[in-house]
Every structure is written in C-alpha cells, then in structure tokens.
Design an enzyme around this catalytic site. Structure first.
Site, short mmCIF file in Angstrom:
data_model
loop_
_atom_site.label_atom_id
_atom_site.label_comp_id
_atom_site.label_asym_id
_atom_site.label_seq_id
_atom_site.Cartn_x
_atom_site.Cartn_y
_atom_site.Cartn_z
CG HIS A 221 -25.80 -11.64 -6.44
ND1 HIS A 221 -25.34 -12.38 -7.23
CD2 HIS A 221 -26.66 -10.62 -6.70
CE1 HIS A 221 -25.97 -11.97 -8.49
NE2 HIS A 221 -26.78 -10.80 -8.35
CD GLU A 275 -33.13 -5.61 -6.36
OE1 GLU A 275 -33.08 -4.47 -6.99
OE2 GLU A 275 -33.74 -6.55 -6.69
N1 ACO Z 1 -30.03 -11.69 5.19
C1 ACO Z 1 -29.48 -12.69 5.88
N2 ACO Z 1 -29.10 -13.73 5.72
C2 ACO Z 1 -29.02 -14.07 4.48
C3 ACO Z 1 -29.12 -13.18 3.44
C4 ACO Z 1 -29.46 -11.70 3.73
N3 ACO Z 1 -29.68 -10.87 3.03
N4 ACO Z 1 -28.79 -13.69 2.13
C5 ACO Z 1 -28.59 -14.84 2.34
N5 ACO Z 1 -28.60 -15.32 3.82
C6 ACO Z 1 -28.35 -16.55 4.06
C7 ACO Z 1 -29.57 -17.40 3.70
O1 ACO Z 1 -30.46 -17.54 4.66
C8 ACO Z 1 -28.75 -18.73 4.10
O2 ACO Z 1 -28.67 -19.11 5.07
P1 ACO Z 1 -29.14 -20.62 5.65
O3 ACO Z 1 -28.06 -21.51 5.08
O4 ACO Z 1 -29.06 -20.98 7.19
O5 ACO Z 1 -30.64 -20.80 4.93
C9 ACO Z 1 -27.55 -18.42 3.73
O6 ACO Z 1 -27.18 -16.85 3.79
C10 ACO Z 1 -26.72 -18.61 2.30
O7 ACO Z 1 -27.30 -18.19 1.30
P2 ACO Z 1 -26.99 -18.02 -0.27
O8 ACO Z 1 -26.90 -19.28 -0.73
O9 ACO Z 1 -25.73 -16.99 -0.38
O10 ACO Z 1 -28.30 -17.08 -0.77
P3 ACO Z 1 -29.09 -17.47 -2.00
O11 ACO Z 1 -28.00 -17.52 -3.21
O12 ACO Z 1 -29.96 -18.63 -1.82
O13 ACO Z 1 -29.83 -16.15 -2.21
C11 ACO Z 1 -30.51 -14.11 -2.25
C12 ACO Z 1 -29.54 -15.00 -2.69
C13 ACO Z 1 -31.69 -14.48 -2.75
C14 ACO Z 1 -30.04 -12.65 -3.01
C15 ACO Z 1 -30.24 -13.61 -0.93
O14 ACO Z 1 -29.30 -13.20 -0.53
C16 ACO Z 1 -31.42 -12.98 -0.31
O15 ACO Z 1 -32.39 -13.07 -0.02
N6 ACO Z 1 -31.09 -11.39 -0.12
C17 ACO Z 1 -31.88 -10.49 0.23
C18 ACO Z 1 -32.93 -10.16 -0.54
C19 ACO Z 1 -32.34 -9.32 -1.96
O16 ACO Z 1 -31.60 -8.40 -1.70
N7 ACO Z 1 -32.70 -9.84 -3.16
C20 ACO Z 1 -32.22 -9.08 -4.15
C21 ACO Z 1 -31.04 -9.75 -4.86
S1 ACO Z 1 -29.94 -8.94 -6.42
C22 ACO Z 1 -31.02 -9.29 -7.56
O17 ACO Z 1 -32.22 -10.08 -7.88
C23 ACO Z 1 -31.00 -8.34 -8.78
#
Ligand code: ACO
Length: 333
Positions: A221, A275
């Site tokens: 998140h 989610e």
């Molecule tokens: N699985 C694997 N790796 C992840 C995940 C995940 N679920 N979430 C974040 N990461 C990784 C990113 O790839 C990133 O890696 P990088 O720096 O090597 O590219 C790193 O962790 C940092 O990520 P954050 O900055 O914490 O993530 P961001 O804030 O950009 O994204 C998000 C948040 C979009 C929710 C992300 O965690 C994600 O894509 N999760 C999966 C999709 C999801 O569940 N979406 C619903 C969110 S809740 C809502 O919308 C109501």
C-alpha cells in the site's frame, strides 16, 4: 518527487490515515464504530446532510440509458448524461446502474424507495430479497471503503470538482482512476491468484511470481506500512457470513506472502491490503469478480462526493506545476 508522496494539496475534515500505526479515522470515528452505521448514516456523516436515497434510486432507474457490456463503463454511461449536482442522485445511480448491468438482457428490477439502500441494491442485483446477514456484511464493506483520504480516484475527484464540473462528472472521472490494476482493481486478480494456488505449493508458487518480478495482488500500500486495518474488518465480515471455503488458503497465503515479501523488499513493509479480503467477501456475497471494482465505487462514491463538496468550498482551482526537463530551444533560430 514523482508520485506526490507526502505532498499536502488539501485540508480535509473527512479522514485521517496513520500508515505507521495502521489506523483509519473517518470524521472522528474508528473503523469499528463506522461499520456499525447504515449506508445512509455513513453518507450523512460524510456529507453533513441527511440523504434521501430511496427516491433517488427511483429517479436513477428512470434515467438509465442503454448500458455497455462492462460494469465500469456501464456506471460511466449512466452518469454521463445526468449533469447533476444532486449527491443523492449521483450516489444512487452507481448501484442502480450496476444492478441493471448485471441483469443485462432482461428488464432491470425496479427500486423500492422504502427499502434500505444496501438491502434494495442486493435485491436489484441478485433478484431475491437478501438475508439480514448479507445486507449487514455488504453494509460493513461499503462503510469500510467509503472514505480513504487522497487516493488516486479521490484526488481525481477533487481536481475535477475544482474546475466547477457537475458532481456526476466528478464521479465519472473518479471511476476512470479505478480502471488500472493498482488502485481499486485488485480484488478480481486476488481471486485469480488464489485460484492458481494450492495449499502445498503456495510457497513455491509465490516465490516464482516474485522471481518473475510480478506483484502479489492484495499486498502492499502506498500509505500503510503495516496490515491495512480494513483487511481485518472484512475478514470478520466473511466469518459473519459463515466463512468461505477460501479462508484457510487465504490465511496461509497471507502468512507465506508476508514472509516472502519481507525477504524480497527488506526495507519496505509490504502487508495485506483492503483488496485481499474484499475479494473473498464479495465472492461469498455472490458477486461476479468482474463487478468487484464497481462495487468498490458503490461505497467510495460517498467519499468522492464529500471531497468534491470540500474542494468546491475552497473556491480554488487545483493547479500544481511540473518541473520541465525537456530540451531547451535552439539558440540559432
Ligand atoms: N508484490 C511484490 N512487490 C511489491 C508489491 C507487491 N504486492 N507492492 C510493492 N512491491 C514492490 C514494488 O515493485 C517496488 O519495488 P521496486 O522498488 O523494485 O520497483 C517496491 O515494492 C516499493 O513499492 P511501494 O513504493 O511500497 O509501492 P507503491 O506505493 O508504488 O505501490 C501498490 C502501492 C500499488 C498498492 C503496490 O503495493 C501494488 O502494486 N500492490 C499490488 C496491487 C494491489 O494490491 N493493489 C490494491 C491496492 S489497495 C487499493 O487500491 C484500495
């Protein structure tokens, strides 16, 4: 700078999220108090006026256009011609259009203006009168997702509201921000993930996904650095329905995913988000997974409209700046 993390663009009286503590406060109420309220009471709390959603559902039904085949475009089609600032009509159009979408090919059922909003929606969507437990569980879900600060769709709503557009167009625009998988679009893919896993091989399969640089749906998140507090509330709502055959695998998947994500990104706590259990709850309530994002909108529409109202009250157009990093004009012209 990219991503606007930590940038404050508005003051709000609507909600506060403490990402470190994993706490959500909506209008001074903790989540466990918020989820005791009816949908109408949550609307009143956020809008500071009592809604009259029964007649609004009837009016929304009367104004339904021909709907496209996909749920979010169906909601957008219903909103596109409304041109209204009436929050009741806008909020009522979302579930009425969604129920009509589900009954495509048949005549949509007519709303009952006397019924509670959630109870009536369940009947319009599925046909039979819903059980008390189903109405309660969906009410909890909609309250849980009604408001959550300046996420992508709410920010979109505030930008569009700041231009003076109609409330119906504010919601139409906010819906666009739900079309990608990163915001509001994950519950369907969460079920796809769970479908692909078996209890004995969860660990191997999740490792493989992370090795292929896939994101695990339902985890991580932008704001929470701990388990999303909404996840627990929704897990309890699934249990209140008598559980789901998926719960055991879901719990195991959570455990393994937390451990593997901690290895994968040691500096970034990536925990269960809203989610994950949304997917299991909405499935247990009999909704098809393609409708999940539109169901999220059925609750979040309350927050979008409350933010639109707050934004309009500032009388200020939202207009940030971008730092230009493109080429400079040639000196020899
Ligand atoms: N699985 C694997 N790796 C992840 C995940 C995940 N679920 N979430 C974040 N990461 C990784 C990113 O790839 C990133 O890696 P990088 O720096 O090597 O590219 C790193 O962790 C940092 O990520 P954050 O900055 O914490 O993530 P961001 O804030 O950009 O994204 C998000 C948040 C979009 C929710 C992300 O965690 C994600 O894509 N999760 C999966 C999709 C999801 O569940 N979406 C619903 C969110 S809740 C809502 O919308 C109501």
């Amino acid at each position: 700078m990219t991503g606007l993390d930590g940038i404050v663009v508005a003051e709000t009286r609507l909600s506060r999220i403490d990402g470190e503590a994993g706490q959500l406060i909506v209008k001074g109420k903790h989540l466990d108090e918020l989820t005791t309220l009816s949908f109408e009471e949550v609307a009143e709390l956020l809008w500071e006026t009592r809604p009259n959603l029964g007649p609004a559902r009837v009016e929304a039904y009367r104004r339904l256009p021909e709907l496209p085949d996909q749920p979010l475009p169906a909601l957008q089609a219903a909103l596109a011609t409304l041109n209204t600032n009436d929050p009741d009509l806008v909020a009522a159009t979302v579930p009425v259009a969604l129920a009509a979408w589900n009954r495509r090919g048949q005549k949509p059922l007519e709303p009952d203006p006397q019924a509670g909003h959630v109870e009536d929606f369940l009947r319009l969507f599925h046909g039979p009168a819903p059980s008390h437990q189903a109405t309660k569980a969906l009410t909890v879900y909609l309250a849980t997702v009604a408001e959550h600060g300046l996420n992508a769709s709410t920010f979109t709503a505030r930008v569009v509201a700041s231009t003076g557009a109609h409330a119906s167009d504010v919601v139409l625009a906010a819906l666009c921000a739900l079309k990608g998988p990163l915001h509001g679009g994950a519950p369907g893919p969460v079920l796809d993930l769970l479908d692909s896993l078996s209890p004995d091989t969860v660990e191997v399969q999740l490792r493989e996904r992370l090795k292929n640089r896939e994101r695990l749906m339902g985890f991580g998140h932008r704001v929470y650095r701990t388990r999303d507090p909404r996840a627990e509330v929704l897990k309890q709502a699934v249990q209140s329905l008598g559980g789901s055959p998926r719960l055991a695998l879901a719990a195991r998947t959570e455990d393994v995913a937390h451990r593997l994500l901690a290895e994968h990104k040691p500096d970034r706590p990536l925990r269960t988000n809203v989610e994950f259990y949304t997917a299991i709850l909405l499935e247990a309530l009999g909704f098809p997974r393609e409708a999940f994002t539109a169901l999220f909108a059925t609750g979040r529409v309350l927050g979008w409209l409350a933010h639109a109202q707050e934004q309009r009250a500032t009388g200020r157009l939202l207009r940030p700046r971008a730092a230009y990093v493109g080429p400079e004009p040639s000196l020899h012209r």
